[in-house]
Design a protein around this motif. Structure first.
Motif, mmCIF file in Angstrom:
data_model
loop_
_atom_site.group_PDB
_atom_site.id
_atom_site.type_symbol
_atom_site.label_atom_id
_atom_site.label_comp_id
_atom_site.label_asym_id
_atom_site.label_seq_id
_atom_site.Cartn_x
_atom_site.Cartn_y
_atom_site.Cartn_z
ATOM 1 N N ASN A 222 0.818 -1.216 0.000
ATOM 2 C CA ASN A 222 0.000 0.000 0.000
ATOM 3 C C ASN A 222 0.851 1.265 0.000
ATOM 4 N N ILE A 223 2.110 1.171 -0.431
ATOM 5 C CA ILE A 223 2.979 2.343 -0.431
ATOM 6 C C ILE A 223 2.513 3.367 -1.457
ATOM 7 N N PHE A 224 2.237 2.928 -2.682
ATOM 8 C CA PHE A 224 1.932 3.851 -3.766
ATOM 9 C C PHE A 224 0.448 3.964 -4.074
ATOM 10 N N ALA A 225 -0.326 2.960 -3.705
ATOM 11 C CA ALA A 225 -1.757 2.977 -4.014
ATOM 12 C C ALA A 225 -2.502 2.152 -2.972
ATOM 13 N N PRO A 226 -3.778 2.458 -2.732
ATOM 14 C CA PRO A 226 -4.568 1.662 -1.794
ATOM 15 C C PRO A 226 -4.732 0.232 -2.297
ATOM 16 N N THR A 227 -4.740 -0.690 -1.392
ATOM 17 C CA THR A 227 -4.892 -2.096 -1.787
ATOM 18 C C THR A 227 -6.278 -2.367 -2.369
ATOM 19 N N GLU A 228 -7.252 -1.509 -2.081
ATOM 20 C CA GLU A 228 -8.602 -1.711 -2.599
ATOM 21 C C GLU A 228 -8.662 -1.607 -4.119
ATOM 22 N N GLY A 232 -7.824 -9.240 -7.193
ATOM 23 C CA GLY A 232 -7.930 -10.191 -6.088
ATOM 24 C C GLY A 232 -6.646 -10.772 -5.539
ATOM 25 N N PRO A 233 -5.891 -11.572 -6.299
ATOM 26 C CA PRO A 233 -4.684 -12.204 -5.756
ATOM 27 C C PRO A 233 -3.620 -11.194 -5.328
ATOM 28 N N ILE A 234 -3.453 -10.131 -6.137
ATOM 29 C CA ILE A 234 -2.477 -9.107 -5.791
ATOM 30 C C ILE A 234 -2.901 -8.385 -4.514
ATOM 31 N N ARG A 235 -4.178 -8.120 -4.397
ATOM 32 C CA ARG A 235 -4.687 -7.447 -3.203
ATOM 33 C C ARG A 235 -4.475 -8.310 -1.961
ATOM 34 N N ALA A 236 -4.713 -9.609 -2.092
ATOM 35 C CA ALA A 236 -4.526 -10.502 -0.946
ATOM 36 C C ALA A 236 -3.076 -10.500 -0.484
ATOM 37 N N PHE A 237 -2.149 -10.555 -1.441
ATOM 38 C CA PHE A 237 -0.728 -10.513 -1.082
ATOM 39 C C PHE A 237 -0.369 -9.179 -0.444
ATOM 40 N N ALA A 238 -0.868 -8.074 -1.027
ATOM 41 C CA ALA A 238 -0.541 -6.747 -0.517
ATOM 42 C C ALA A 238 -1.046 -6.553 0.906
ATOM 43 N N GLU A 239 -2.235 -7.070 1.212
ATOM 44 C CA GLU A 239 -2.786 -6.907 2.553
ATOM 45 C C GLU A 239 -2.082 -7.807 3.566
ATOM 46 N N PHE A 240 -1.578 -8.933 3.104
ATOM 47 C CA PHE A 240 -0.840 -9.835 3.996
ATOM 48 C C PHE A 240 0.603 -9.393 4.167
ATOM 49 N N ASN A 241 1.084 -8.579 3.245
ATOM 50 C CA ASN A 241 2.470 -8.119 3.232
ATOM 51 C C ASN A 241 2.799 -7.350 4.514
ATOM 52 N N VAL A 246 3.322 -2.145 8.227
ATOM 53 C CA VAL A 246 4.200 -1.091 8.744
ATOM 54 C C VAL A 246 3.803 0.260 8.171
ATOM 55 N N VAL A 247 3.565 0.321 6.863
ATOM 56 C CA VAL A 247 3.201 1.588 6.229
ATOM 57 C C VAL A 247 1.872 2.098 6.778
ATOM 58 N N GLY A 248 0.915 1.201 6.937
ATOM 59 C CA GLY A 248 -0.366 1.608 7.508
ATOM 60 C C GLY A 248 -0.207 2.193 8.903
ATOM 61 N N CYS A 249 0.636 1.578 9.711
ATOM 62 C CA CYS A 249 0.879 2.082 11.065
ATOM 63 C C CYS A 249 1.588 3.433 11.025
ATOM 64 N N ILE A 250 2.532 3.605 10.100
ATOM 65 C CA ILE A 250 3.245 4.877 9.964
ATOM 66 C C ILE A 250 2.266 5.982 9.577
ATOM 67 N N ARG A 251 1.369 5.684 8.658
ATOM 68 C CA ARG A 251 0.370 6.677 8.247
ATOM 69 C C ARG A 251 -0.536 7.056 9.417
ATOM 70 N N GLU A 252 -0.930 6.070 10.192
ATOM 71 C CA GLU A 252 -1.791 6.354 11.345
ATOM 72 C C GLU A 252 -1.086 7.241 12.353
ATOM 73 N N LEU A 253 0.169 6.931 12.659
ATOM 74 C CA LEU A 253 0.900 7.726 13.642
ATOM 75 C C LEU A 253 1.093 9.162 13.154
#
Length: 289
Positions: A222-228, A232-241, A246-253
């Protein structure tokens, strides 16, 4: 003859008395001091070979500017719902900077292993292993020294981001918390490249394996684009990555949201990386001839 013999037998005893006096012995180094000494060695290498900082100075600026103005108009509209153009680019800056901030530090952790492989190939670590110090200190010190490089790269990313209009809602507290968390994750991730460097016989092989692992981890995330927006398969890998976590947590903080669950998940990843790859690295290091 008797006096001469007594002097000859007394001399070694006097020498032993001098050499074995406990008060004259230097105290052995503890794990912390030994690790810091090797970390200082890593910093001295930067002082004498400053061009090795190229990856933490030019690369972050290039990635930030290039990704923002090449993809900002199109991806930014998908991220924020804004129309393509200046508004989309401005919105994309708010999305991208935390992601590139994480990506840059994750990418340059690879150079920890490359530097280690280069030192080992030159026989330097053969000398280190003969010293009476805590054995992991040579590896831990190298990783600690690279924290300075990681910090420099992170500061450059944030400065460039502020110039481009990045304004974190979490303020200084959120930025510092994100910075510290990312440094911890980078230190733990470096153990992976340490194991790779010890396994590979050449620096080029270590770089090839490291890039083979890093490319999908950083770009299918999710660095360059939202996983949404991903299929399907790419999204599943990206969300499990784990990089996405880490990036999601950095954005939240940086947005001022301190989600204990996200922070805990990142720390769990950190613990797994150290627990798994730390012992593996030491086993390979001890057996390496």
């Amino acid at each position: 003859m008797t006096a001469q013999t007594s002097r000859e037998t007394a001399a070694p005893a006097e020498i032993r008395g001098v050499l074995l006096r406990p008060e004259d012995r230097p105290s052995p180094s503890n794990p912390l001091s030994a690790s810091l000494t090797y970390g200082w060695r890593a910093l001295l290498k930067i002082k004498h070979i400053p061009e090795q900082l190229f990856d933490v100075t030019v690369f972050p600026i290039m990635m930030t500017v290039m990704m923002t103005y090449v993809f900002g108009g199109s991806i930014g509209s998908a991220v924020s719902g804004a129309q393509a153009g200046g508004d989309a680019v401005g919105a994309y800056v708010q999305w991208l900077i935390p992601g590139v901030f994480a990506q840059t530090l994750v990418m340059i952790t690879m150079y920890t292993g490359l530097t280690l492989n280069r030192d080992i190939s030159k026989g330097i670590f053969d000398r280190f292993r003969s010293l009476p110090v805590w054995r992991p200190a040579q590896l831990v010190g190298a990783l600690l020294g690279d924290q300075v490089r990681f910090t420099l790269a992170g500061v450059i990313i944030l400065v460039v981001g502020f110039i481009m209009g990045f304004r974190p809602e979490g303020g200084l507290t959120g930025v510092l918390a994100a910075f510290v968390l990312l440094l911890v994750f980078s230190f733990c991730l470096s153990w992976v490249w340490t194991a790779v460097a010890l396994l590979m016989r050449t620096e080029q092989a270590a770089m090839g394996v490291s890039m083979f692992i890093l490319m999908p981890l950083t770009f299918v995330s999710n660095i360059f684009a939202p996983t949404e927006t991903m299929p399907g398969p790419i999204r599943a890998f990206a969300e499990f990555n784990p990089v996405s976590t880490v990036v999601g947590c950095i954005r939240e903080l940086m947005a001022g949201t301190f989600d204990l669950g996200s922070i805990t998940m990142v720390l769990v990843y950190c613990a797994v990386l150290v627990v798994v790859f730390g012992p593996i690295s030491m086993v390979i290091y001890n057996r390496k001839s």
